[in-house]
Write a protein that holds these residues in place. Structure first.
Motif, PDB file in Angstrom:
ATOM      1  N   ALA A   1       0.827  -1.204   0.000  1.00 14.03           N
ATOM      2  CA  ALA A   1       0.000   0.000   0.000  1.00 14.03           C
ATOM      3  C   ALA A   1       0.863   1.256   0.000  1.00 14.03           C
ATOM      4  O   ALA A   1       0.546   2.247  -0.675  1.00 14.03           O
ATOM      5  N   ARG A   2       1.974   1.221   0.738  1.00 13.56           N
ATOM      6  CA  ARG A   2       2.851   2.387   0.824  1.00 13.56           C
ATOM      7  C   ARG A   2       3.500   2.676  -0.526  1.00 13.56           C
ATOM      8  O   ARG A   2       3.727   3.833  -0.888  1.00 13.56           O
ATOM      9  N   LEU A   3       3.797   1.614  -1.278  1.00 18.20           N
ATOM     10  CA  LEU A   3       4.446   1.771  -2.580  1.00 18.20           C
ATOM     11  C   LEU A   3       3.450   1.965  -3.714  1.00 18.20           C
ATOM     12  O   LEU A   3       3.840   2.297  -4.833  1.00 18.20           O
ATOM     13  N   GLY A   4       2.168   1.700  -3.437  1.00 19.79           N
ATOM     14  CA  GLY A   4       1.151   1.828  -4.471  1.00 19.79           C
ATOM     15  C   GLY A   4       1.145   0.678  -5.454  1.00 19.79           C
ATOM     16  O   GLY A   4       0.854   0.869  -6.643  1.00 19.79           O
ATOM     17  N   ILE A   5       1.464  -0.541  -4.973  1.00 20.28           N
ATOM     18  CA  ILE A   5       1.464  -1.718  -5.831  1.00 20.28           C
ATOM     19  C   ILE A   5       0.527  -2.769  -5.241  1.00 20.28           C
ATOM     20  O   ILE A   5       0.062  -2.641  -4.105  1.00 20.28           O
ATOM     21  N   SER A   6       0.264  -3.809  -6.006  1.00 20.48           N
ATOM     22  CA  SER A   6      -0.629  -4.854  -5.522  1.00 20.48           C
ATOM     23  C   SER A   6       0.089  -5.750  -4.514  1.00 20.48           C
ATOM     24  O   SER A   6       1.325  -5.823  -4.496  1.00 20.48           O
ATOM     25  N   ARG A   7      -0.705  -6.427  -3.681  1.00 16.78           N
ATOM     26  CA  ARG A   7      -0.107  -7.369  -2.740  1.00 16.78           C
ATOM     27  C   ARG A   7       0.628  -8.484  -3.475  1.00 16.78           C
ATOM     28  O   ARG A   7       1.694  -8.923  -3.048  1.00 16.78           O
ATOM     29  N   ALA A   8       0.045  -8.945  -4.588  1.00 16.16           N
ATOM     30  CA  ALA A   8       0.679 -10.022  -5.356  1.00 16.16           C
ATOM     31  C   ALA A   8       2.057  -9.594  -5.850  1.00 16.16           C
ATOM     32  O   ALA A   8       3.020 -10.370  -5.807  1.00 16.16           O
ATOM     33  N   SER A   9       2.159  -8.350  -6.309  1.00 21.70           N
ATOM     34  CA  SER A   9       3.458  -7.845  -6.763  1.00 21.70           C
ATOM     35  C   SER A   9       4.453  -7.779  -5.615  1.00 21.70           C
ATOM     36  O   SER A   9       5.625  -8.141  -5.764  1.00 21.70           O
ATOM     37  N   ALA A  10       3.978  -7.317  -4.457  1.00 20.37           N
ATOM     38  CA  ALA A  10       4.863  -7.213  -3.294  1.00 20.37           C
ATOM     39  C   ALA A  10       5.381  -8.582  -2.881  1.00 20.37           C
ATOM     40  O   ALA A  10       6.580  -8.748  -2.604  1.00 20.37           O
ATOM     41  N   TYR A  11       4.496  -9.567  -2.823  1.00 23.76           N
ATOM     42  CA  TYR A  11       4.929 -10.927  -2.467  1.00 23.76           C
ATOM     43  C   TYR A  11       5.906 -11.472  -3.506  1.00 23.76           C
ATOM     44  O   TYR A  11       6.873 -12.173  -3.176  1.00 23.76           O
ATOM     45  N   SER A  12       5.674 -11.147  -4.781  1.00 22.62           N
ATOM     46  CA  SER A  12       6.559 -11.615  -5.839  1.00 22.62           C
ATOM     47  C   SER A  12       7.948 -10.991  -5.701  1.00 22.62           C
ATOM     48  O   SER A  12       8.970 -11.683  -5.795  1.00 22.62           O
ATOM     49  N   TYR A  13       8.002  -9.684  -5.479  1.00 23.06           N
ATOM     50  CA  TYR A  13       9.301  -9.023  -5.316  1.00 23.06           C
ATOM     51  C   TYR A  13      10.048  -9.569  -4.104  1.00 23.06           C
ATOM     52  O   TYR A  13      11.268  -9.772  -4.157  1.00 23.06           O
ATOM     53  N   LEU A  14       9.320  -9.812  -3.011  1.00 27.03           N
ATOM     54  CA  LEU A  14       9.963 -10.344  -1.815  1.00 27.03           C
ATOM     55  C   LEU A  14      10.525 -11.736  -2.076  1.00 27.03           C
ATOM     56  O   LEU A  14      11.655 -12.048  -1.676  1.00 27.03           O
ATOM     57  N   SER A  15       9.758 -12.576  -2.766  1.00 28.71           N
ATOM     58  CA  SER A  15      10.219 -13.926  -3.078  1.00 28.71           C
ATOM     59  C   SER A  15      11.464 -13.890  -3.955  1.00 28.71           C
ATOM     60  O   SER A  15      12.434 -14.619  -3.717  1.00 28.71           O
ATOM     61  N   GLN A  16      11.461 -13.019  -4.971  1.00 25.26           N
ATOM     62  CA  GLN A  16      12.610 -12.911  -5.856  1.00 25.26           C
ATOM     63  C   GLN A  16      13.819 -12.350  -5.120  1.00 25.26           C
ATOM     64  O   GLN A  16      14.961 -12.783  -5.343  1.00 25.26           O
ATOM     65  N   ALA A  17      13.586 -11.374  -4.240  1.00 19.17           N
ATOM     66  CA  ALA A  17      14.686 -10.785  -3.489  1.00 19.17           C
ATOM     67  C   ALA A  17      15.350 -11.817  -2.589  1.00 19.17           C
ATOM     68  O   ALA A  17      16.570 -11.845  -2.442  1.00 19.17           O
ATOM     69  N   ARG A  18      14.528 -12.687  -1.985  1.00 20.72           N
ATOM     70  CA  ARG A  18      15.067 -13.710  -1.092  1.00 20.72           C
ATOM     71  C   ARG A  18      15.769 -14.825  -1.855  1.00 20.72           C
ATOM     72  O   ARG A  18      16.744 -15.393  -1.367  1.00 20.72           O
ATOM     73  N   SER A  19      15.283 -15.122  -3.061  1.00 20.93           N
ATOM     74  CA  SER A  19      15.878 -16.213  -3.824  1.00 20.93           C
ATOM     75  C   SER A  19      17.062 -15.750  -4.657  1.00 20.93           C
ATOM     76  O   SER A  19      17.867 -16.557  -5.114  1.00 20.93           O
ATOM     77  N   GLY A  20      17.128 -14.433  -4.895  1.00 20.08           N
ATOM     78  CA  GLY A  20      18.191 -13.906  -5.744  1.00 20.08           C
ATOM     79  C   GLY A  20      17.969 -14.230  -7.194  1.00 20.08           C
ATOM     80  O   GLY A  20      18.887 -14.171  -8.008  1.00 20.08           O
ATOM     81  N   SER A  21      16.719 -14.561  -7.533  1.00 22.78           N
ATOM     82  CA  SER A  21      16.419 -14.974  -8.900  1.00 22.78           C
ATOM     83  C   SER A  21      16.468 -13.797  -9.853  1.00 22.78           C
ATOM     84  O   SER A  21      15.980 -12.713  -9.573  1.00 22.78           O
ATOM     85  N   ASP A  22      17.073 -14.006 -10.990  1.00 22.43           N
ATOM     86  CA  ASP A  22      17.095 -12.997 -12.056  1.00 22.43           C
ATOM     87  C   ASP A  22      16.178 -13.358 -13.213  1.00 22.43           C
ATOM     88  O   ASP A  22      16.086 -12.642 -14.191  1.00 22.43           O
ATOM     89  N   THR A  23      15.488 -14.495 -13.087  1.00 21.62           N
ATOM     90  CA  THR A  23      14.710 -14.959 -14.222  1.00 21.62           C
ATOM     91  C   THR A  23      13.238 -14.945 -13.959  1.00 21.62           C
ATOM     92  O   THR A  23      12.439 -15.153 -14.862  1.00 21.62           O
TER      93      THR A  23
END
Length: 221
Positions: free
Chosen positions: A193-215
């Motif tokens: 909400a603070r960033l103005g994005i969807s919850r699904a996007s936030a969860y996706s970014y967090l998952s990618q950040a934790r996995s270090g995935s570039d793909t």
């Protein structure tokens, strides 16, 4: 271990009053239970940060929580409250007999008046003024602490979310994760909400950040 941890917290509760009685009105002592970050303050004496029992941890506590059992004492650091007070603090990690980190004892000293006097004397003596201290959010509401951390990181980047590249967005989520933000319940929806994005996007970014995935496929905000 829960009983042992509870016993340690209970034993420290009367200690906070004794320390403040000894050091005076410019002192605040807080006992934190990191097992419940949204309401970590289980005992407090003094009024430096304006918190009360049942209040939340600050950014400092979130950082310790993120490091878990690898966390170490943070001694003699200086921060600034939202209302301009300069606070010198020491945060001592609490551990049980197994070495598990579960809380902290924090001593906060309001050094505003002392610092002002030091600056005046330094000016009269022709000495350089002391450097500024980072602002720390103290409050009973964990949501305000999370919001302050998100806003501060965006200010550091110097541009809004919409102008960040993919790697910059992932770095934002990595930084928030390293600072313990996502150890707080409901943090992901609040960050979204603070960033103005969807919850699904936030969860996706967090998952990618934790996995270090570039793909992973980036979701649209």
């Amino acid at each position: 271990m829960k009983r042992e941890q509870d016993a340690i917290l209970a034993a420290l509760t009367p200690v906070v009053d004794g320390i403040v009685a000894t050091l005076g009105s410019f002192c605040e002592v807080v006992v934190h239970d990191f097992r419940r970050p949204e309401s970590s303050v289980v005992a407090i004496a003094g009024t430096v940060t304006g918190r009360s029992v049942g209040g939340s941890m600050s950014e400092i506590g979130m950082g310790l929580l993120a490091r878990g059992d690898q966390a170490s004492d943070q001694l003699n650091y200086v921060t600034r409250t939202k209302d301009g007070k300069l606070v010198k603090s020491s945060t001592m990690v609490l551990r049980d007999s197994a070495g598990t980190m579960f809380g902290a004892l924090c001593v906060n000293l309001d050094i505003t008046a002392v610092t002002q006097a030091h600056a005046l004397i330094g000016e009269l003596a022709g000495l350089a003024a002391p450097t500024g201290a980072p602002t720390t959010t103290f409050g009973d509401d964990i949501d305000s602490v999370v919001a302050a951390i998100v806003d501060a990181h965006q200010l550091d980047q110097g541009k809004p979310w919409a102008e960040l590249g993919r790697e910059e967005r992932l770095e934002l989520f990595r930084t928030l994760d390293e600072r313990g933000v996502f150890a707080v319940r409901r943090a992901v929806p609040q960050v979204a909400a603070r960033l103005g994005i969807s919850r699904a996007s936030a969860y996706s970014y967090l998952s990618q950040a934790r996995s270090g995935s570039d793909t992973s496929q980036e979701q649209q905000a």
